[in-house]
Enzyme design. Structure first.
Site, PDB file in Angstrom:
ATOM      1  N   LYS A  53       0.835  -1.204   0.000  1.00  0.00           N
ATOM      2  CA  LYS A  53       0.000   0.000   0.000  1.00  0.00           C
ATOM      3  C   LYS A  53       0.869   1.253   0.000  1.00  0.00           C
ATOM      4  O   LYS A  53       0.613   2.202  -0.742  1.00  0.00           O
ATOM      5  CB  LYS A  53      -0.940  -0.013   1.217  1.00  0.00           C
ATOM      6  CG  LYS A  53      -2.064  -1.031   1.069  1.00  0.00           C
ATOM      7  CD  LYS A  53      -2.862  -1.283   2.354  1.00  0.00           C
ATOM      8  CE  LYS A  53      -3.856  -2.418   2.128  1.00  0.00           C
ATOM      9  NZ  LYS A  53      -4.601  -2.833   3.307  1.00  0.00           N
ATOM     10  N   GLN A  97      -4.707  -1.551   9.559  1.00  0.00           N
ATOM     11  CA  GLN A  97      -4.667  -2.876   8.924  1.00  0.00           C
ATOM     12  C   GLN A  97      -5.248  -3.946   9.847  1.00  0.00           C
ATOM     13  O   GLN A  97      -4.895  -4.030  11.024  1.00  0.00           O
ATOM     14  CB  GLN A  97      -3.207  -3.211   8.567  1.00  0.00           C
ATOM     15  CG  GLN A  97      -3.020  -4.502   7.803  1.00  0.00           C
ATOM     16  CD  GLN A  97      -3.582  -4.460   6.385  1.00  0.00           C
ATOM     17  OE1 GLN A  97      -3.720  -3.406   5.766  1.00  0.00           O
ATOM     18  NE2 GLN A  97      -3.925  -5.617   5.854  1.00  0.00           N
ATOM     19  N   ASP A 120     -11.242   2.886   3.918  1.00  0.00           N
ATOM     20  CA  ASP A 120     -11.551   1.451   3.861  1.00  0.00           C
ATOM     21  C   ASP A 120     -13.040   1.204   3.605  1.00  0.00           C
ATOM     22  O   ASP A 120     -13.429   0.101   3.225  1.00  0.00           O
ATOM     23  CB  ASP A 120     -11.220   0.797   5.218  1.00  0.00           C
ATOM     24  CG  ASP A 120      -9.964  -0.052   5.176  1.00  0.00           C
ATOM     25  OD1 ASP A 120      -9.645  -0.595   4.101  1.00  0.00           O
ATOM     26  OD2 ASP A 120      -9.317  -0.177   6.232  1.00  0.00           O
TER      27      ASP A 120
HETATM   28  N1  GUN Z   1      -6.812  -6.691   5.899  1.00  0.00           N
HETATM   29  C1  GUN Z   1      -6.985  -7.340   4.719  1.00  0.00           C
HETATM   30  N2  GUN Z   1      -7.576  -6.540   3.812  1.00  0.00           N
HETATM   31  C2  GUN Z   1      -7.792  -5.360   4.431  1.00  0.00           C
HETATM   32  C3  GUN Z   1      -8.372  -4.118   4.008  1.00  0.00           C
HETATM   33  O1  GUN Z   1      -8.841  -3.940   2.878  1.00  0.00           O
HETATM   34  N3  GUN Z   1      -8.377  -3.126   4.951  1.00  0.00           N
HETATM   35  C4  GUN Z   1      -7.893  -3.294   6.203  1.00  0.00           C
HETATM   36  N4  GUN Z   1      -7.960  -2.271   7.037  1.00  0.00           N
HETATM   37  N5  GUN Z   1      -7.356  -4.425   6.623  1.00  0.00           N
HETATM   38  C5  GUN Z   1      -7.305  -5.442   5.733  1.00  0.00           C
END
Ligand code: GUN
Length: 285
Positions: A53, A97, A120
């Protein structure tokens, strides 16, 4: 029939180029979008996702910060970080995350993020706005699915869509997005009585169960479109989706591979959400 392969890598790359161009325009007007990714603990898969990311932000000109917190972080410490980020003018998106270590309350963390920075799309306010059809941040994976369908020329209006999996962040928003495009949506889950029957009746199957190859290729209707959100690592190290790819490919008209289908879209949509947030906060919409 042998299915057309929906190339998520190529579609994602195209979107990222468009995002980079938009970011450059915004920077020229004095606004650089900013994203903070918070990671708690040492989960190796999460470390990889977060690194990707941050890298994607750098490649598109988005400012980013990674905040790494130890496994022993308390709920109060994590919420204090979120509150500080809520108040920062240079930060347009906050992503904590998941999964968090077991002693932390994920719902409370989501709800602590101001909805204006909820890139998100996990906040109950964002999900509520999606339910009632208002403009909002949409969870990145289902948002990416919609882009794949659109780019593949799939018109959902009047179609039978079967979503398998009812998670808050993937299955439910995917179903709502298809409904908004006038599909007739069936949601299947672990208690569904006749899963093969529902899958077999669908023009579009969206699989989001997280179980390797549980949807059998011979369930798929001839000519259906198959979107496989699952990413499952087998004991032998292979990555497979929720759908039996080789057999489904013989019946579908179009199908996403795993890897290289939905996966690459998720980060592109996170970047888009961050840019959308920045444009809103700077009055550049
Ligand atoms: N863990 C796996 N995919 C995601 C996501 O799209 N957002 C977040 N915050 N955690 C994740």
């Amino acid at each position: 029939m042998t299915a057309r392969i929906i190339d998520g890598k190529a579609i994602s790359a195209k979107r990222r180029e468009q995002i980079a161009a938009r970011v450059a325009e915004m920077v020229a007007k004095g606004k650089r979008p900013g994203l903070v990714v918070v990671i708690v603990g040492e989960d190796p898969a999460s470390q990889v996702y977060v690194r990707n990311k941050v890298k994607a932000c750098a490649e598109t000109g988005i400012y980013s910060e990674k905040i790494e917190m130890p496994e022993t972080t308390t709920q109060e410490e994590l919420l204090a970080v979120v509150h500080e980020l809520n108040g920062r003018d240079d930060i347009d998106g906050i992503l904590v995350q998941f999964p968090l270590p077991g002693h932390l309350d994920e719902d409370a963390v989501i709800e602590a993020i101001v909805p204006e920075k909820d890139v998100d799309g996990f906040h109950p306010e964002s999900i509520g706005r999606l339910v009632v059809g208002k403009d909002t941040f949409v969870s990145c994976t289902p948002a990416g699915v919609m882009v794949l369908l659109e780019e593949s020329g799939v018109d959902l209006s009047g179609k039978e869509v079967c979503v398998v999996g009812r998670s808050n962040n993937v299955g439910k928003p995917a179903a709502l997005l298809c409904l908004a495009q006038n599909a007739t949506v069936t949601m299947c889950h672990s208690r569904t009585r006749d899963l093969p029957g529902h899958v077999g009746a669908a023009d579009v199957v969206i699989a989001a169960v997280g179980r390797p190859e549980m949807i059998k290729g011979d369930w798929i209707k001839e000519g259906a479109v198959v979107i496989d959100i699952g990413i499952n690592r087998l004991d032998d190290g292979r990555l497979v989706g929720d759908v039996e790819f080789e057999t489904a490919k013989q019946r579908a008209s179009a199908i996403t591979p795993v890897p290289g289908g939905v996966g690459p879209m998720t980060i592109a949509m996170l970047l888009e959400n961050t840019v959308m947030s920045a444009a809103r906060s700077a009055g550049l919409e």
